[in-house]
Design an enzyme around this catalytic site. Structure first.
Site, PDB file in Angstrom:
ATOM      1  CG  HIS A  21      -0.363  -0.096   2.536  1.00  0.00           C
ATOM      2  ND1 HIS A  21       0.511   0.854   3.016  1.00  0.00           N
ATOM      3  CD2 HIS A  21      -0.471  -1.024   3.527  1.00  0.00           C
ATOM      4  CE1 HIS A  21       0.892   0.543   4.236  1.00  0.00           C
ATOM      5  NE2 HIS A  21       0.315  -0.612   4.572  1.00  0.00           N
ATOM      6  CG  HIS A  24       4.224  -1.376   2.298  1.00  0.00           C
ATOM      7  ND1 HIS A  24       2.979  -1.893   2.030  1.00  0.00           N
ATOM      8  CD2 HIS A  24       4.552  -1.819   3.536  1.00  0.00           C
ATOM      9  CE1 HIS A  24       2.580  -2.616   3.060  1.00  0.00           C
ATOM     10  NE2 HIS A  24       3.511  -2.585   3.989  1.00  0.00           N
ATOM     11  CB  CYS A 130       2.189 -10.002  18.320  1.00  0.00           C
ATOM     12  SG  CYS A 130       1.261  -9.348  16.902  1.00  0.00           S
ATOM     13  CB  CYS A 133       4.771  -7.564  16.018  1.00  0.00           C
ATOM     14  SG  CYS A 133       3.584  -6.283  16.361  1.00  0.00           S
ATOM     15  CB  CYS A 156      -0.694  -7.342  19.318  1.00  0.00           C
ATOM     16  SG  CYS A 156       0.402  -6.155  18.519  1.00  0.00           S
ATOM     17  CG  HIS A 159      -0.639  -6.500  14.154  1.00  0.00           C
ATOM     18  ND1 HIS A 159       0.631  -6.337  14.657  1.00  0.00           N
ATOM     19  CD2 HIS A 159      -0.530  -6.399  12.804  1.00  0.00           C
ATOM     20  CE1 HIS A 159       1.478  -6.162  13.642  1.00  0.00           C
ATOM     21  NE2 HIS A 159       0.803  -6.188  12.518  1.00  0.00           N
ATOM     22  CE  LYS A 306       2.333   1.170  10.365  1.00  0.00           C
ATOM     23  NZ  LYS A 306       2.664  -0.204  10.668  1.00  0.00           N
ATOM     24  CE  LYS A 309      -3.908  -4.027   0.651  1.00  0.00           C
ATOM     25  NZ  LYS A 309      -5.077  -4.199  -0.175  1.00  0.00           N
TER      26      LYS A 309
HETATM   27  N1  MSP Z   1       9.547  -7.187   7.312  1.00  0.00           N
HETATM   28  C1  MSP Z   1       9.609  -6.160   8.290  1.00  0.00           C
HETATM   29  C2  MSP Z   1      10.874  -5.328   8.123  1.00  0.00           C
HETATM   30  C3  MSP Z   1      12.134  -6.112   8.182  1.00  0.00           C
HETATM   31  S1  MSP Z   1      13.524  -5.124   7.874  1.00  0.00           S
HETATM   32  C4  MSP Z   1      14.807  -6.051   8.305  1.00  0.00           C
HETATM   33  C5  MSP Z   1       8.397  -5.240   8.151  1.00  0.00           C
HETATM   34  N2  MSP Z   1       7.762  -5.275   6.981  1.00  0.00           N
HETATM   35  S2  MSP Z   1       6.440  -4.460   6.630  1.00  0.00           S
HETATM   36  O1  MSP Z   1       6.133  -4.837   5.295  1.00  0.00           O
HETATM   37  O2  MSP Z   1       5.426  -4.691   7.618  1.00  0.00           O
HETATM   38  O3  MSP Z   1       6.765  -2.954   6.741  1.00  0.00           O
HETATM   39  C6  MSP Z   1       7.782  -2.395   6.005  1.00  0.00           C
HETATM   40  C7  MSP Z   1       7.864  -0.903   6.194  1.00  0.00           C
HETATM   41  O4  MSP Z   1       6.659  -0.263   5.771  1.00  0.00           O
HETATM   42  C8  MSP Z   1       8.103  -0.474   7.628  1.00  0.00           C
HETATM   43  O5  MSP Z   1       9.140   0.491   7.643  1.00  0.00           O
HETATM   44  C9  MSP Z   1       6.818   0.158   8.019  1.00  0.00           C
HETATM   45  O6  MSP Z   1       6.986   1.156   8.961  1.00  0.00           O
HETATM   46  C10 MSP Z   1       6.362   0.733   6.694  1.00  0.00           C
HETATM   47  N3  MSP Z   1       4.956   1.038   6.730  1.00  0.00           N
HETATM   48  C11 MSP Z   1       3.908   0.174   6.851  1.00  0.00           C
HETATM   49  N4  MSP Z   1       2.765   0.896   6.970  1.00  0.00           N
HETATM   50  C12 MSP Z   1       3.077   2.220   6.925  1.00  0.00           C
HETATM   51  C13 MSP Z   1       2.335   3.404   6.973  1.00  0.00           C
HETATM   52  N5  MSP Z   1       1.040   3.420   7.103  1.00  0.00           N
HETATM   53  N6  MSP Z   1       3.018   4.573   6.854  1.00  0.00           N
HETATM   54  C14 MSP Z   1       4.378   4.622   6.665  1.00  0.00           C
HETATM   55  N7  MSP Z   1       5.090   3.524   6.633  1.00  0.00           N
HETATM   56  C15 MSP Z   1       4.464   2.326   6.797  1.00  0.00           C
HETATM   57  O7  MSP Z   1       8.080  -4.522   9.082  1.00  0.00           O
END
Ligand code: MSP
Length: 525
Positions: A21, A24, A130, A133, A156, A159, A306, A309
């Site tokens: 989304h 990311h 969790c 997480c 959690c 989540h 935040k 998904k």
């Molecule tokens: N797989 C772990 C990271 C491992 S790094 C060694 C993870 N993955 S994630 O897909 O859940 O998230 C990846 C990144 O996307 C994180 O930096 C997270 O903060 C960011 N974001 C997820 N949702 C977000 C928002 N709504 N806003 C900004 N960044 C967001 O965590």
């Protein structure tokens, strides 16, 4: 930094349990802008991104979809995560998947070293876990709800799903040994964790004392096998964090590893603890340098929460790029949100900024300037006559903005760099209003003055094209070609953007850089 130095920047690697989304995409764009800027400054740049494919979360998603975790990861990488990089024009130099052999091999080397050096021991662990997480939780991280499906259960806080009680024989990493060294690091290298709010939170956390970290699991097998005990797989975060070094040659290509590492790491603030506590402790145990810095950016919020998904607030990047284009996507998130703080996304704000800043402010400036050179000088960029104070002021602005933007990028203040660059857009628009080239064109006695004005505004556009190429690469390339810039705009030294001296001719733009969008309502509907 001086040109030619190594600049290695990494994004977190993304879980492949679901499709991306705009949260990311936000991290990706920020890292890409910084990488493009440094590349354009001649730094020895490397941008890494990738996917995090082991662990229970991915395993469960695969099972729920009647497939194997590897097949699921392959599909998500091919159908969703790799295409995301194209959708938002990411110039990554590498893409690492934690299921790749190069990663697994190097992780095994790292683990064995820590084990041989006495940083890993076996013990028993009981705690709340969790899966969302992929982390053991303390009671502080949990909540209970008075009603609803999960009433009375421990959930959690991130989540809003129940945690699981796990009791296992595990291997442990002696993280508690590193408490003081970590506190020393934060003190001696004050910009190691940024921004200040995240830094303070991490320091508080570490001051309270660190537990050893459970780093293996034996109840499932979707992970990297522990080399000295094949009945255990490695904890997914320990595995994932290592991607930053395995991708650049740790354990396999020492020369490249030394050339690239350490990296600047961009992470969402929710995962700053993993990167600013566990990760440097792991590196210290292995006798390796810690990251250059860990920057915890804010969240994109939808309805004050935040975007995620799992809470059904995720917006796919293509929903925005289909209407506004890739450059506008990149510009909007970098400009509208102070990097490091949370920002609320709204279609109205996106649409208003698109119209005011990109279509009217910048795009229109480019079209007008090119049209005037075509009309008044048949497309030939004139040589200037003597410069007045007003012309010199534009020259000074070009220089000031170039230096300010570079300094802001050095601080990772991408929004400030853009705000600074936009002062040049505004000054050029103001200059045109005051100089009135259309009025000058009416009297041949003013021909030399008109030459100077046209020259000045084309040169201003040249500076803008070079400075904006890292953020809006497509529009900058079109503009550069239209004003006769030689070579690719991405090859122009961004730290000398003000030095552009003009090209012989302009060519009309085939279409506006940022066309008006009439039906924005459809996107928000
Ligand atoms: N797989 C772990 C990271 C491992 S790094 C060694 C993870 N993955 S994630 O897909 O859940 O998230 C990846 C990144 O996307 C994180 O930096 C997270 O903060 C960011 N974001 C997820 N949702 C977000 C928002 N709504 N806003 C900004 N960044 C967001 O965590």
């Amino acid at each position: 930094m001086a040109a030619g130095e190594s600049f290695y920047i990494a994004t977190p690697i993304f879980y492949v349990n679901d499709v991306p989304h705009i949260g990311h995409a936000y991290t990706e764009v920020a890292a890409d802008v910084l990488a493009r800027w440094h590349r354009q400054a001649g730094d020895d740049t490397w941008l890494l991104t990738g996917t995090d494919e082991h662990g229970q979360k991915i395993l469960r998603t695969a099972v729920a979809n009647d497939t194997t975790p590897k097949a699921w990861a392959d599909k998500l990488v091919a159908d969703a995560w790799q295409p995301l990089l194209k959708t938002i024009n990411i110039s990554n130099d590498d893409f690492i998947r934690t299921t790749e052999e190069r990663h697994e091999k190097a992780v095994t080397i790292f683990l064995q070293k820590l084990y041989d050096d006495g940083f890993i021991y076996s013990g028993e662990y009981e705690g709340y876990y969790c899966v969302g997480c992929e982390e053991y939780k303390q009671l502080d991280d949990l909540m209970e709800l008075p009603s609803g499906d999960y009433a009375g259960r421990l959930l959690c806080k991130i989540h809003s799903i129940p945690v699981e009680v796990l009791k296992e024989k595990n291997y442990f990493f002696r993280m508690s040994d590193f408490q003081q060294r970590l506190l020393d690091l934060y003190e001696l290298q004050p910009d190691f964790i940024q921004p200040e709010s995240v830094r303070n939170e991490i320091i508080q956390f570490v001051k309270q004392g660190l537990d050893d970290l459970s780093i293996s699991r034996s109840s499932f097998d979707w992970g990297i096998t522990i080399p000295w005990d094949h009945s255990h797989v490695l904890y997914v975060w320990f595995d994932a964090l290592l991607n930053y070094i395995t991708a650049v040659g740790y354990g396999t290509d020492q020369e490249n590893f030394e050339r690239r590492w350490p990296a600047v790491q961009l992470v969402g603030k929710d995962i700053a603890r993993f990167h600013a506590v566990i990760w440097p402790a792991m590196l210290m145990a292995a006798g390796l340098p810690v990251p250059r810095k860990v920057f915890g950016h804010g969240w994109l919020l939808v309805g004050g929460e935040k975007m995620s998904k799992s809470k059904l607030t995720g917006i796919a990047p293509s929903e925005i790029t289909d209407t506004f284009g890739v450059d506008a996507f990149r510009y909007y998130f970098m400009r509208a949100i102070s990097f490091g703080q949370d920002g609320s996304f709204s279609w109205e704000d996106l649409s208003a900024r698109y119209q005011a800043e990109l279509a009217n402010g910048f795009g229109n400036l480019a079209s007008r300037v090119i049209a005037m050179v075509s009309r008044y000088r048949q497309g030939v960029i004139p040589n200037p006559g003597p410069f007045t104070e007003a012309d010199e002021a534009i020259r000074a602005a070009e220089r000031r903005v170039t230096l300010d933007a570079d300094a802001a990028i050095e601080r990772l203040a991408i929004h400030e760099a853009l705000a600074s660059i936009w002062t040049l857009v505004d000054e050029l628009n103001g200059y045109i209003t005051i100089q009135e080239p259309w009025a000058l064109s009416k009297d041949p006695a003013n021909a030399e003055r008109l030459d100077t004005v046209l020259f000045t505004i084309v040169r201003g556009l040249g500076t803008l094209a070079v400075l904006l190429a890292p953020v809006i690469p497509d529009a900058a390339a079109k503009l550069w070609a239209a004003i006769g810039g030689s070579g690719a705009v991405a090859d122009q030294d961004v730290r000398a953007a003000y030095d552009w001296t003009g090209a012989p001719t302009v060519t009309a733009l085939e279409s506006p850089l940022f066309p008006r969008i009439e039906q924005v309502e459809t996107a928000s509907a």
